[in-house]
Design an enzyme around this catalytic site. Structure first.
Site, PDB file in Angstrom:
ATOM      1  N   CYS A 165       0.822  -1.223   0.000  1.00 31.57           N
ATOM      2  CA  CYS A 165       0.000   0.000   0.000  1.00 31.57           C
ATOM      3  C   CYS A 165       0.847   1.259   0.000  1.00 31.57           C
ATOM      4  CB  CYS A 165      -0.918   0.018   1.222  1.00 31.57           C
ATOM      5  SG  CYS A 165      -2.097  -1.339   1.290  1.00 31.57           S
ATOM      6  N   CYS A 192      -4.539  -6.650   4.808  1.00 30.21           N
ATOM      7  CA  CYS A 192      -5.395  -7.795   4.513  1.00 30.21           C
ATOM      8  C   CYS A 192      -5.198  -8.188   3.048  1.00 30.21           C
ATOM      9  CB  CYS A 192      -6.860  -7.457   4.782  1.00 30.21           C
ATOM     10  SG  CYS A 192      -8.001  -8.785   4.347  1.00 30.21           S
ATOM     11  N   CYS A 236      -4.510  -1.982   3.648  1.00 28.46           N
ATOM     12  CA  CYS A 236      -4.231  -1.946   5.072  1.00 28.46           C
ATOM     13  C   CYS A 236      -5.506  -1.559   5.808  1.00 28.46           C
ATOM     14  CB  CYS A 236      -3.114  -0.945   5.379  1.00 28.46           C
ATOM     15  SG  CYS A 236      -1.468  -1.539   4.924  1.00 28.46           S
ATOM     16  N   CYS A 292     -13.216 -12.391   7.896  1.00 25.07           N
ATOM     17  CA  CYS A 292     -14.226 -13.420   8.154  1.00 25.07           C
ATOM     18  C   CYS A 292     -14.921 -13.803   6.850  1.00 25.07           C
ATOM     19  CB  CYS A 292     -15.251 -12.908   9.160  1.00 25.07           C
ATOM     20  SG  CYS A 292     -16.531 -14.122   9.559  1.00 25.07           S
ATOM     21  N   CYS A 318     -13.493  -7.670   6.245  1.00 26.42           N
ATOM     22  CA  CYS A 318     -12.555  -7.622   7.359  1.00 26.42           C
ATOM     23  C   CYS A 318     -13.281  -7.180   8.620  1.00 26.42           C
ATOM     24  CB  CYS A 318     -11.414  -6.637   7.063  1.00 26.42           C
ATOM     25  SG  CYS A 318     -10.086  -7.338   6.095  1.00 26.42           S
TER      26      CYS A 318
END
Length: 478
Positions: free
Chosen positions: A137, A148, A154, A162, A168
């Protein structure tokens, strides 16, 4: 269209993968929709004859349903919070980063300057005790944030990604996620508790009607299977399956719900429960733990009316977090003292920007990096050269700039121990007898200090209860 274009955003492969990721969400939605039919029609209208009981069941059912599914949708569609724009490197800063990114020491000096210039607050350090930076990033990571790979960004206060919400779990939707688990668990318990009596009554009634037929079967298992087949064949399959689904989902949700209640009580994320944040050279799992009440209020807000509703009430901005008082009292100075050689407060705001800009221009763009500084005369020569080429504002802060130049020319290899091939375990006796020297390899003024972490953990509660019992000593250079 090339294969590379297919995997990018908007390509066929990317779109297919995005749709597959929504399958768990579709599964939960289908199960919820079928449960509404089974509970409303099969249970309340076909199995219950008492109207007051039927009305109470339906009111509670649909109240929990609205709270559960609203929390679920808010967890799904609340976009993961990204770091603010000031944490990203753009323009000239991005160009300078591309120049120094291959040299970790120069990169850390550059990032320290950016943090000072933009007045960023950073407490958590990387495992190399440096500033945490995401090269994907191209941004400095705020405290408790992580990248992620599924969301490709970020995320602030990243907990986990999940698949059941295809999002996220992070600072922006963590309250909704807790409420989704809570209302989902209560919802399934209510369905199971209200369905079970009706199922038992029907089971007994059907058994009494065919008692002679069942008693003629000696074995228990064939008798049970014949009875079950009779129950299902009479149109009560929906009731049996509804009871099974409610029990299965309540069990799975209970593990997640109570685990995240524990994490919230400790003010930890799932990532921090497995990999504690590094603060002042130590692993501190309870670094942000301020007590049970304060931790829950940080997530659910200070107004009790908002605690149980899926509306935003989380305290903070996701970038700044207050340290535990005990951890803060044992922590050292600001994180940039080691990197810049001087605290941020020692430089006034008027001269700071010009100093950093001059430092970027000279150190990273024009000045060649020296590999080793052998004498004090060379240090003086470098300092005088820096002062003659600097701007007037740079001359006013000569002490600051000279320290940066001095740090940039230090040969870090002189302070490394060993040859990188043979490794030996340090013991208490070896550290006390070496006092900065080991087999003739001098490390200058550095010395070893042994910290008895297990005793320190008992006094300061910096470690979790499941910390390894055999972790007795930690040797570090100070």
């Amino acid at each position: 269209m090339s294969c590379r274009d297919c995997t990018r955003k908007g390509g066929c492969v990317y779109t297919t993968f995005w749709l597959v990721r929504f399958l768990p969400v579709v599964l939960v939605t289908i199960a919820t929709g079928w449960g509404i039919y089974a509970y409303t029609y099969e249970l309340c209208f076909l199995s219950i004859d008492n109207w007051p009981q039927r009305i109470i069941y339906l009111i509670v059912f649909y109240t929990l349903l609205v709270l559960f599914y609203t929390s679920y949708l808010r967890t799904i569609y609340t976009k993961a919070w990204q770091p603010p724009q000031k944490f990203f490197l753009e323009g000239a800063a991005k160009t300078t980063y591309d120049t120094v990114k291959d040299d970790e020491r120069q990169l850390q000096l550059f990032l320290a300057d950016i943090v000072r210039e933009r007045d960023l607050t950073l407490i958590v350090r990387g495992f190399d005790n440096g500033i945490r930076f995401c090269d994907k990033c191209c941004c400095i990571k705020p405290d408790r944030s992580h990248h992620c790979s599924m969301c490709e960004q970020c995320v602030l206060k990243f907990d986990h990604h999940c698949p059941w919400v295809n999002n996220c779990v992070n600072f922006g939707n963590y309250k909704y996620f807790i409420l989704f688990l809570a209302y989902g668990f209560i919802f399934c318990i209510w369905i199971g508790a209200t369905t079970l009596p009706s199922f038992i009554d029907f089971w007994k009634h059907e058994y009494d009607l065919n008692k002679k037929q069942y008693d003629s079967i000696d074995s228990i298992i064939p008798r049970f299977m014949k009875h079950l087949h009779a129950v299902l064949s009479t149109g009560r399959f929906a009731l049996v399956f509804l009871l099974f689904l409610s029990c299965m989902f309540s069990l799975s949700l209970s593990f997640l719900f109570f685990y995240h209640l524990y994490l919230t009580a400790k003010n930890r994320t799932t990532v921090e429960s497995f990999r504690a944040p590094m603060i002042d050279g130590k692993y501190a799992k309870d670094a942000f733990n301020h007590g049970f009440r304060a931790n829950y209020r940080e997530i659910f807000g200070s107004h009790p009316l908002y605690w149980f509703l899926p509306i935003p009430s989380t305290i903070g901005d996701g970038c700044k977090f207050k340290l535990n008082d005990m951890v803060a009292s044992t922590a050292g100075n600001q994180v940039f003292v080691e990197l810049g050689g001087v605290q941020t407060g020692n430089i006034n705001s008027d001269s700071r920007t010009s100093v950093i800009s001059q430092h970027h221009t000279e150190l990273y763009a024009e000045r060649p990096i020296e590999k080793q500084l052998s004498t004090v005369d060379e240090t003086d020569e470098l300092r005088s050269t820096s002062s003659t080429t600097a701007s007037p504002s740079h001359v006013k802060s000569d002490s600051y700039s000279s320290r940066i130049v001095f740090l940039s020319t230090i040969n870090i290899d002189k302070f490394r121990l060993g040859d990188g091939v043979e490794f030996k375990k340090w013991t208490l006796e070896a550290a006390l007898t070496s006092r900065g020297g080991r087999n003739g390899s001098n490390i200058g003024p550095l010395r070893y200090r042994l910290l008895e972490q297990q005793d320190e953990a008992e006094m300061q509660h910096l470690y979790s209860d499941d910390e390894d019992d055999d972790l007795d000593l930690n040797v570090r250079i100070v």
